[in-house]
Write a protein that holds these residues in place. Structure first.
Motif, PDB file in Angstrom:
ATOM      1  N   LEU A  33      42.028   4.436  87.917  1.00 47.05           N
ATOM      2  CA  LEU A  33      41.620   4.126  86.540  1.00 47.05           C
ATOM      3  C   LEU A  33      40.740   2.883  86.473  1.00 47.05           C
ATOM      4  N   ASN A  34      40.790   2.076  87.527  1.00 51.30           N
ATOM      5  CA  ASN A  34      39.968   0.860  87.614  1.00 51.30           C
ATOM      6  C   ASN A  34      40.282  -0.133  86.499  1.00 51.30           C
ATOM      7  N   ILE A  35      41.595  -0.303  86.230  1.00 50.37           N
ATOM      8  CA  ILE A  35      42.052  -1.227  85.193  1.00 50.37           C
ATOM      9  C   ILE A  35      43.041  -2.221  85.802  1.00 50.37           C
ATOM     10  N   PRO A  36      42.825  -3.524  85.602  1.00 51.38           N
ATOM     11  CA  PRO A  36      43.778  -4.530  86.105  1.00 51.38           C
ATOM     12  C   PRO A  36      45.020  -4.593  85.227  1.00 51.38           C
ATOM     13  N   ASP A  37      46.005  -3.767  85.518  1.00 51.29           N
ATOM     14  CA  ASP A  37      47.207  -3.674  84.699  1.00 51.29           C
ATOM     15  C   ASP A  37      48.293  -4.604  85.238  1.00 51.29           C
ATOM     16  N   CYS A 168      40.015  14.147  84.504  1.00 51.26           N
ATOM     17  CA  CYS A 168      39.536  13.323  83.385  1.00 51.26           C
ATOM     18  C   CYS A 168      39.867  11.848  83.635  1.00 51.26           C
ATOM     19  N   VAL A 169      41.073  11.591  84.146  1.00 45.82           N
ATOM     20  CA  VAL A 169      41.471  10.221  84.463  1.00 45.82           C
ATOM     21  C   VAL A 169      40.531   9.636  85.508  1.00 45.82           C
ATOM     22  N   ARG A 170      40.246  10.416  86.535  1.00 45.94           N
ATOM     23  CA  ARG A 170      39.344   9.950  87.593  1.00 45.94           C
ATOM     24  C   ARG A 170      37.938   9.705  87.049  1.00 45.94           C
ATOM     25  N   ALA A 171      37.509  10.563  86.136  1.00 44.87           N
ATOM     26  CA  ALA A 171      36.177  10.409  85.544  1.00 44.87           C
ATOM     27  C   ALA A 171      36.096   9.145  84.699  1.00 44.87           C
ATOM     28  N   VAL A 172      37.155   8.858  83.944  1.00 42.52           N
ATOM     29  CA  VAL A 172      37.185   7.643  83.120  1.00 42.52           C
ATOM     30  C   VAL A 172      37.127   6.409  84.011  1.00 42.52           C
ATOM     31  N   GLY A 173      37.836   6.463  85.127  1.00 43.37           N
ATOM     32  CA  GLY A 173      37.811   5.333  86.052  1.00 43.37           C
ATOM     33  C   GLY A 173      36.464   5.140  86.707  1.00 43.37           C
ATOM     34  N   ASP A 174      35.745   6.246  86.966  1.00 44.22           N
ATOM     35  CA  ASP A 174      34.431   6.171  87.628  1.00 44.22           C
ATOM     36  C   ASP A 174      33.331   5.714  86.681  1.00 44.22           C
ATOM     37  N   ALA A 177      31.662   5.045  80.262  1.00 44.86           N
ATOM     38  CA  ALA A 177      30.597   5.210  79.274  1.00 44.86           C
ATOM     39  C   ALA A 177      30.102   6.659  79.234  1.00 44.86           C
ATOM     40  N   MET A 178      29.954   7.248  80.405  1.00 43.47           N
ATOM     41  CA  MET A 178      29.468   8.626  80.464  1.00 43.47           C
ATOM     42  C   MET A 178      30.512   9.597  79.895  1.00 43.47           C
ATOM     43  N   VAL A 179      31.791   9.348  80.234  1.00 43.20           N
ATOM     44  CA  VAL A 179      32.864  10.228  79.773  1.00 43.20           C
ATOM     45  C   VAL A 179      33.025  10.148  78.260  1.00 43.20           C
ATOM     46  N   SER A 180      32.855   8.938  77.699  1.00 45.03           N
ATOM     47  CA  SER A 180      33.012   8.757  76.253  1.00 45.03           C
ATOM     48  C   SER A 180      31.958   9.521  75.462  1.00 45.03           C
ATOM     49  N   ALA A 181      30.847   9.851  76.123  1.00 46.80           N
ATOM     50  CA  ALA A 181      29.779  10.599  75.456  1.00 46.80           C
ATOM     51  C   ALA A 181      30.088  12.097  75.405  1.00 46.80           C
ATOM     52  N   SER A 182      31.098  12.515  76.150  1.00 43.57           N
ATOM     53  CA  SER A 182      31.490  13.929  76.159  1.00 43.57           C
ATOM     54  C   SER A 182      32.628  14.150  75.165  1.00 43.57           C
ATOM     55  N   SER A 183      33.276  15.283  75.277  1.00 42.96           N
ATOM     56  CA  SER A 183      34.351  15.622  74.331  1.00 42.96           C
ATOM     57  C   SER A 183      35.710  15.067  74.761  1.00 42.96           C
ATOM     58  N   ILE A 184      35.763  14.302  75.843  1.00 40.87           N
ATOM     59  CA  ILE A 184      37.026  13.763  76.361  1.00 40.87           C
ATOM     60  C   ILE A 184      37.462  12.563  75.528  1.00 40.87           C
ATOM     61  N   CYS A 188      43.036   8.316  74.789  1.00 41.51           N
ATOM     62  CA  CYS A 188      44.239   9.094  75.109  1.00 41.51           C
ATOM     63  C   CYS A 188      44.432   9.202  76.619  1.00 41.51           C
ATOM     64  N   VAL A 189      43.335   9.438  77.337  1.00 40.96           N
ATOM     65  CA  VAL A 189      43.395   9.550  78.796  1.00 40.96           C
ATOM     66  C   VAL A 189      43.872   8.239  79.411  1.00 40.96           C
ATOM     67  N   LYS A 190      43.362   7.128  78.901  1.00 43.25           N
ATOM     68  CA  LYS A 190      43.770   5.822  79.419  1.00 43.25           C
ATOM     69  C   LYS A 190      45.256   5.577  79.208  1.00 43.25           C
ATOM     70  N   ILE A 191      45.728   5.867  78.015  1.00 42.48           N
ATOM     71  CA  ILE A 191      47.145   5.648  77.686  1.00 42.48           C
ATOM     72  C   ILE A 191      48.038   6.488  78.607  1.00 42.48           C
ATOM     73  N   ILE A 192      47.668   7.750  78.797  1.00 41.44           N
ATOM     74  CA  ILE A 192      48.448   8.644  79.656  1.00 41.44           C
ATOM     75  C   ILE A 192      48.477   8.130  81.096  1.00 41.44           C
ATOM     76  N   ALA A 193      47.310   7.709  81.593  1.00 42.84           N
ATOM     77  CA  ALA A 193      47.218   7.237  82.981  1.00 42.84           C
ATOM     78  C   ALA A 193      48.027   5.958  83.199  1.00 42.84           C
ATOM     79  N   ILE A 194      47.943   5.022  82.268  1.00 39.02           N
ATOM     80  CA  ILE A 194      48.696   3.774  82.398  1.00 39.02           C
ATOM     81  C   ILE A 194      50.191   4.045  82.292  1.00 39.02           C
ATOM     82  N   ALA A 195      50.568   4.983  81.423  1.00 35.97           N
ATOM     83  CA  ALA A 195      51.978   5.353  81.282  1.00 35.97           C
ATOM     84  C   ALA A 195      52.502   5.982  82.571  1.00 35.97           C
TER      85      ALA A 195
END
Length: 309
Positions: A33-37, A168-174, A177-184, A188-195
């Motif tokens: 996810l590339n997030i410093p949690d 989708c999680v992998r795409a958000v991490g990669d 910006a590109m993923v946010s332009a799509s229908s994803i 929600c994906v971030k919350i699920i991945a962090i959970a």
């Protein structure tokens, strides 16, 4: 001498595989996810506290399940703080971690620790079950349980990241910006991945408290550093070759970290009070290895260029 070494290796492998669950959770947040949690220490202790209290009241299996649920809850709160309230990921993790300290203390009955000696744990039931087949070894039954849990979690994680949601999680991490332009739905994906990440970390805490037969409110201190070291050591040895290799390397790195720590404490005459110092040195070396390898490669390239000239 040989028996002593084998004992050290066996114990280190046990703990390494067990803490591999922690490494997998951290790998999901920091690498995929590339997030410093920084929720790690709070969710780990959450799983530990819930599992300890359930085990104390005679429900060890329920403790494992509720421990995971507690970790999911911690990750969900952090994810909501990051996405819905736009709080910086590091600060969001710190806020959740700080809040869970009080919650975990309440779960433990306002006591900083809880002893489980004499209480039935999942390891107790596993030993009784294996004894039916003539396998009556306390350490052996623990290793079987730990190995089964680690294999199941790793297999589920590998499978999940090949599903649509996992991709989708992998795409958000990669490229968020590109993923946010799509229908994803990125939030929600971030919350699920962090959970999911914190659920895995809490599972580690839930199993550990039954493994060691006690819970301590400060057990989560330093777990983030340990998990990161495991991930980095694993990547250094196996390399970054995709999610499947990454998850496996996280567990392998955890085992190697525990082996290094065990032999350093046993044969380098470090006192027990120096555990955190030794851990910090190992982590620093693990973090430095990729940089050293990169500089060595550049130096070798320059020397090769000078010879050609």
């Amino acid at each position: 001498m040989i028996a002593d070494i084998l004992k050290i290796v066996f114990d280190a492998i046990q703990q390494g595989v067990l803490y591999g669950l922690l490494a997998i959770g951290i790998y999901v947040a920091f690498r995929i996810l590339n997030i410093p949690d920084l929720t790690t220490e709070g969710s780990f202790t959450m799983g530990l506290a819930v599992s300890a209290m359930c085990t104390y009241t005679g429900h060890p299996w329920l403790g494992i399940v509720l421990g995971i649920v507690g970790g999911f809850a911690c990750g969900t709160v952090t994810g909501i703080l990051q996405t819905s309230f736009e709080i910086h990921p590091i600060l969001a993790g710190i806020l959740t971690m700080s809040a869970t300290y009080t919650i975990n203390l309440l779960i433990l009955g306002n006591s900083p620790s809880l002893q489980l000696l004499g209480k039935d744990t999942v390891f107790t039931y596993a030993r009784e079950f294996l004894a039916l087949f003539g396998f009556d070894s306390k350490d052996g039954s623990k290793m079987v349980v730990i190995a089964i849990v680690a294999i199941i979690v790793a297999a589920i994680a590998i499978w999940f990241f090949k599903t649509r949601l996992g991709l989708c999680v992998r795409a958000v991490g990669d490229n968020e910006a590109m993923v946010s332009a799509s229908s994803i739905n990125v939030k929600c994906v971030k919350i699920i991945a962090i959970a999911l990440s914190n659920g895995c970390i809490a599972l580690c805490g839930a199993v550990i408290t039954q493994y060691q037969n006690y819970a301590d409110i400060n057990s989560g201190t330093g777990t983030l550093v340990v998990g990161l070291a495991s991930v980095i050591i694993g990547e250094t040895l196996i390399g970054k070759r995709g999610v499947t290799a990454g998850i496996i390397s996280a567990v392998v790195g955890s085992v190697i970290y525990r082996l290094i720590l065990a032999f350093a404490m046993r044969y380098m005459s470090f006192p027990a009070s120096a555990l955190k110092l030794v851990s910090a040195i190992i982590v620093a070396l693990a973090l430095a290895i990729p940089v050293i390898k990169k500089k060595a490669a550049l130096m070798k390239q320059r020397m090769g260029g000078e010879k050609d000239a």
